[in-house]
Design an enzyme around this catalytic site. Structure first.
Site, short mmCIF file in Angstrom:
data_model
loop_
_atom_site.label_atom_id
_atom_site.label_comp_id
_atom_site.label_asym_id
_atom_site.label_seq_id
_atom_site.Cartn_x
_atom_site.Cartn_y
_atom_site.Cartn_z
N CYS A 73 0.86 -1.17 0.00
CA CYS A 73 0.00 0.00 0.00
C CYS A 73 0.91 1.23 0.00
O CYS A 73 1.74 1.39 0.90
CB CYS A 73 -0.85 -0.04 1.27
SG CYS A 73 -1.81 1.45 1.57
N CYS A 181 -1.09 4.09 -6.22
CA CYS A 181 -1.90 3.42 -5.19
C CYS A 181 -2.14 2.02 -5.73
O CYS A 181 -2.46 1.86 -6.92
CB CYS A 181 -3.22 4.18 -5.01
SG CYS A 181 -4.52 3.25 -4.17
N1 DGL Z 1 -4.12 0.72 -1.73
C1 DGL Z 1 -3.69 1.85 -0.96
C2 DGL Z 1 -2.48 2.52 -1.61
O1 DGL Z 1 -1.71 1.87 -2.29
C3 DGL Z 1 -4.68 2.90 -0.57
C4 DGL Z 1 -6.13 2.65 -0.65
C5 DGL Z 1 -6.88 3.34 0.45
O2 DGL Z 1 -7.05 4.58 0.37
O3 DGL Z 1 -7.24 2.63 1.37
O4 DGL Z 1 -2.25 3.70 -1.44
#
Ligand code: DGL
Length: 241
Positions: A73, A181
């Site tokens: 993430c 993201c």
């Molecule tokens: N998947 C997460 C990232 O790579 C963020 C998603 C969320 O906002 O929860 O930033």
């Protein structure tokens, strides 16, 4: 220890793209994937909340005997990876960074790229520093509602095509789009369509998988060959019944 699993976490389904790359590259490894769906989306939360959530996910995975951790993430990486590394200093902790550097290196002379990120990543000092090194060629763009939209539409992703097109419409001349993201991997095709196929897309997932393989190797933590890999899935989401 070499046969122990590797923990991977994200706020939801985004990190599955990173997990897939890791599992493809390291088929003998065992993985435990944790989706923190109870607290998804991270990207619109204050940094202190994201940090706490990330530390709790790390703690949970290390308490399941993980030999290494992948923070799949971008938001949790820019917000909390230093704290996770400080707390679990004896284990490799790999983060997910927007592929700003590779994109910048490959841009044409007058090329520009859009880096799509969550609001928390946009506001972080780590991301600002990364963008600053790119001579104004990387245009950061926060889309606060996008990760949750994707999480809610993985089965009918085409439903959000008009939204994606509108977000990118002011950046028609961009040569590339950086998926900052892990959720955004799900809309790579929609982004290509928004540019009629004429755009390069950069994703940090492969880089993170390669980094994991390297870190395991130098720490003598690579799984023995032939024992058999595998994946277990967990979520923090509790359904009311
Ligand atoms: N998947 C997460 C990232 O790579 C963020 C998603 C969320 O906002 O929860 O930033």
């Amino acid at each position: 220890m070499r046969a122990n699993p590797i923990g991977v976490f994200d706020s939801g389904v985004g990190g599955l793209n990173v997990l897939r790359k890791c599992a493809e590259l390291m088929p003998d490894e065992k993985f435990i994937y944790l989706a923190d769906e109870a607290r998804m989306p991270y990207g619109v939360k204050p940094a202190a909340e994201i940090r706490l959530a990330a530390l709790q996910s790390a703690e949970r995975l290390f308490s399941m005997n993980c030999k290494a951790l992948v923070v799949a993430c971008n938001t949790a990486t820019v917000t909390a990876i230093d704290d996770i590394r400080a707390l679990f200093s004896t284990r490799p902790v790999i983060g997910l960074e927007p592929a700003v550097k590779p994109c910048y290196r490959e841009l044409g002379k007058s090329g520009r790229a859009v880096a799509l990120v969550t609001a928390a990543t946009y506001n972080s000092a780590k991301f600002a520093r990364l963008v600053e090194t790119c001579d104004g060629k990387i245009i950061p763009l926060a889309v606060p509602e996008l990760a949750k939209l994707i999480e809610d539409h993985t089965d009918d992703i085409r439903a959000i095509a008009p939204f994606v097109r509108d977000v990118l419409a002011p950046y028609k001349n961009a040569e590339a789009v950086i998926l900052g993201c892990s959720h955004y991997t799900y809309i790579a095709d929609l982004i290509r369509e928004a540019y009629d196929g004429d755009v390069k897309i950069y994703d940090g997932a492969t880089g993170a998988a390669e980094r994991l393989r390297y870190c395991l190797a130098i720490s003598d933590l690579t799984a023995p060959i032939g024992v058999g890999g595998g994946i277990r899935f967990y979520s923090t989401y509790v359904r009311d019944v």
